[in-house]
Enzyme design. Sequence first.
Site, PDB file in Angstrom:
ATOM      1  N   LYS A 119      45.394  74.552  81.653  1.00  0.00           N
ATOM      2  CA  LYS A 119      44.619  74.293  80.435  1.00  0.00           C
ATOM      3  C   LYS A 119      43.679  75.440  80.089  1.00  0.00           C
ATOM      4  CE  LYS A 119      45.023  69.387  79.808  1.00  0.00           C
ATOM      5  NZ  LYS A 119      44.411  68.100  79.602  1.00  0.00           N
ATOM      6  N   LYS A 202      55.975  68.947  80.740  1.00  0.00           N
ATOM      7  CA  LYS A 202      55.856  67.484  80.634  1.00  0.00           C
ATOM      8  C   LYS A 202      55.530  67.059  79.200  1.00  0.00           C
ATOM      9  CE  LYS A 202      51.081  66.436  81.500  1.00  0.00           C
ATOM     10  NZ  LYS A 202      50.207  65.331  81.673  1.00  0.00           N
ATOM     11  N   LYS A 205      50.374  64.430  75.061  1.00  0.00           N
ATOM     12  CA  LYS A 205      49.838  64.021  73.763  1.00  0.00           C
ATOM     13  C   LYS A 205      49.203  65.183  73.015  1.00  0.00           C
ATOM     14  CE  LYS A 205      46.786  61.101  76.157  1.00  0.00           C
ATOM     15  NZ  LYS A 205      46.181  61.861  77.262  1.00  0.00           N
TER      16      LYS A 205
HETATM   17  N1  AQP Z   1      54.752  63.122  80.695  1.00  0.00           N
HETATM   18  C1  AQP Z   1      54.256  62.229  81.536  1.00  0.00           C
HETATM   19  N2  AQP Z   1      55.079  61.561  82.381  1.00  0.00           N
HETATM   20  C2  AQP Z   1      54.583  60.629  83.234  1.00  0.00           C
HETATM   21  N3  AQP Z   1      53.287  60.300  83.305  1.00  0.00           N
HETATM   22  C3  AQP Z   1      52.434  60.941  82.483  1.00  0.00           C
HETATM   23  N4  AQP Z   1      51.111  60.857  82.289  1.00  0.00           N
HETATM   24  C4  AQP Z   1      50.715  61.719  81.335  1.00  0.00           C
HETATM   25  N5  AQP Z   1      51.790  62.384  80.856  1.00  0.00           N
HETATM   26  C5  AQP Z   1      52.869  61.927  81.561  1.00  0.00           C
HETATM   27  C6  AQP Z   1      50.247  59.954  83.047  1.00  0.00           C
HETATM   28  O1  AQP Z   1      49.420  59.265  82.119  1.00  0.00           O
HETATM   29  C7  AQP Z   1      48.153  59.030  82.730  1.00  0.00           C
HETATM   30  C8  AQP Z   1      47.073  59.444  81.813  1.00  0.00           C
HETATM   31  O2  AQP Z   1      47.098  60.836  81.628  1.00  0.00           O
HETATM   32  P1  AQP Z   1      45.876  61.496  80.892  1.00  0.00           P
HETATM   33  O3  AQP Z   1      45.859  61.079  79.500  1.00  0.00           O
HETATM   34  O4  AQP Z   1      44.621  61.206  81.616  1.00  0.00           O
HETATM   35  O5  AQP Z   1      46.073  63.013  81.054  1.00  0.00           O
HETATM   36  P2  AQP Z   1      47.320  63.897  81.101  1.00  0.00           P
HETATM   37  O6  AQP Z   1      48.084  63.655  82.348  1.00  0.00           O
HETATM   38  O7  AQP Z   1      46.796  65.293  80.915  1.00  0.00           O
HETATM   39  O8  AQP Z   1      48.166  63.399  79.853  1.00  0.00           O
HETATM   40  P3  AQP Z   1      48.614  64.199  78.598  1.00  0.00           P
HETATM   41  O9  AQP Z   1      49.355  63.270  77.720  1.00  0.00           O
HETATM   42  O10 AQP Z   1      49.314  65.457  79.000  1.00  0.00           O
HETATM   43  O11 AQP Z   1      47.219  64.523  77.929  1.00  0.00           O
HETATM   44  P4  AQP Z   1      46.670  65.894  77.415  1.00  0.00           P
HETATM   45  O12 AQP Z   1      47.731  66.429  76.515  1.00  0.00           O
HETATM   46  O13 AQP Z   1      45.390  65.563  76.704  1.00  0.00           O
HETATM   47  O14 AQP Z   1      46.425  66.756  78.619  1.00  0.00           O
HETATM   48  C9  AQP Z   1      48.130  59.765  84.059  1.00  0.00           C
HETATM   49  O15 AQP Z   1      48.369  58.826  85.082  1.00  0.00           O
HETATM   50  C10 AQP Z   1      49.275  60.721  83.931  1.00  0.00           C
HETATM   51  O16 AQP Z   1      49.842  61.013  85.184  1.00  0.00           O
END
Ligand code: AQP
Length: 341
Positions: A119, A202, A205
């Site tokens: 990030k 991955k 969002k």
């Molecule tokens: N692609 C994914 N596959 C499986 N699990 C996922 N999680 C996120 N993306 C995937 C799981 O969702 C939970 C919450 O994640 P988060 O919102 O706290 O942060 P993140 O992992 O950084 O999710 P994003 O969507 O990628 O958010 P941004 O884009 O803001 O960084 C966690 O349990 C995560 O493992």
Amino acid sequence: MTDAAFTPRVFSGIQPSGGLTLGNYLGALKRFVEMQDAGTFECVYCMVDLHAITVWQDPEELRKNTREAAAAFIAAGIDPARSILFNQSQAPEHAQLAWIFNTVARMGWMGRMTQWKDKAGKNSENASLGLFAYPALMAADILAYHATHVPVGEDQKQHLELTRDIAAKFNHDYDVDFFPITEPVIEGPATRVMSLRDGTKKMSKSDPSDMSRINLTDDADTISKKFKKARTDPEPLPETYAELKDRPEARNLVDIFAALSGVSTDAVMAEHGGAGWGQFKPRLAEVAVEKMAPMTDEMNRLMADPGEIDRILGEGAGRAREIAAPILAKTYDIVGLIASK
Ligand code: AQP
């Protein structure tokens, strides 16, 4: 390891840093519901808004996304009467305990986190201090409840290990058996759902491309279009799952199909092995719409009454604080901070 007996308790959270995705649903929400319904654990679930602001969030969007995430939890099956559901900033114990953990965690530990490296990227001088300290706040989220288990996707494994390191160092430094060594729960066929545009990244969002993800608010046409346009190689599906080893985009679609329809990847291959993308993708879209449409409808219904969502979050925060406040008070006492009587 600690010998103290802890109440079996689950904590997990999701950042309201955008609309939730199919990755968040399969990797997190779906399993949060299973753990609630199993009845073995007391479940504490949280919209981690303080984590979200470690990268810039438009204030109005953040409020909207927090309510939308709460609606997604409830629509997916979280019952706010059985589980505790709230947003992180309403329980100040998280930030207070995070400060203690900032003094326990080492700079070197934080610098090795792959999420920090991803990030902050090459521009780490310009990243927020909060982004660097993110894992200490995450440890506080979990340990403020003495959570014994944390369901997460594969991407959060390293942060969970750091939570265990913080708990162990705190227990060791202060010669106590106070914080549990939390177990990660990473299971199921879709612990890492990949981007629809790049099978090595991955699904996320905050990805700039909306076509890379399925949002929980997408309608049936959008879901079909996104799967139709999902990047794949030109080969049809092979007969066995093992043959997908070097085909990340194809494997991702099979994993999603299996997770959404609740069958094994071998069962998907037995039924669809040899199929071309023109056959498989529309079938996948059908399965996704069937599973997601009722959830999206329920989310929309809940979001029409933001006052009711705020009420649920406020009530959840009150219950959360009943657990976290005494744990924080005891932590302060262990550290030698004088509390007001
Ligand atoms: N692609 C994914 N596959 C499986 N699990 C996922 N999680 C996120 N993306 C995937 C799981 O969702 C939970 C919450 O994640 P988060 O919102 O706290 O942060 P993140 O992992 O950084 O999710 P994003 O969507 O990628 O958010 P941004 O884009 O803001 O960084 C966690 O349990 C995560 O493992």
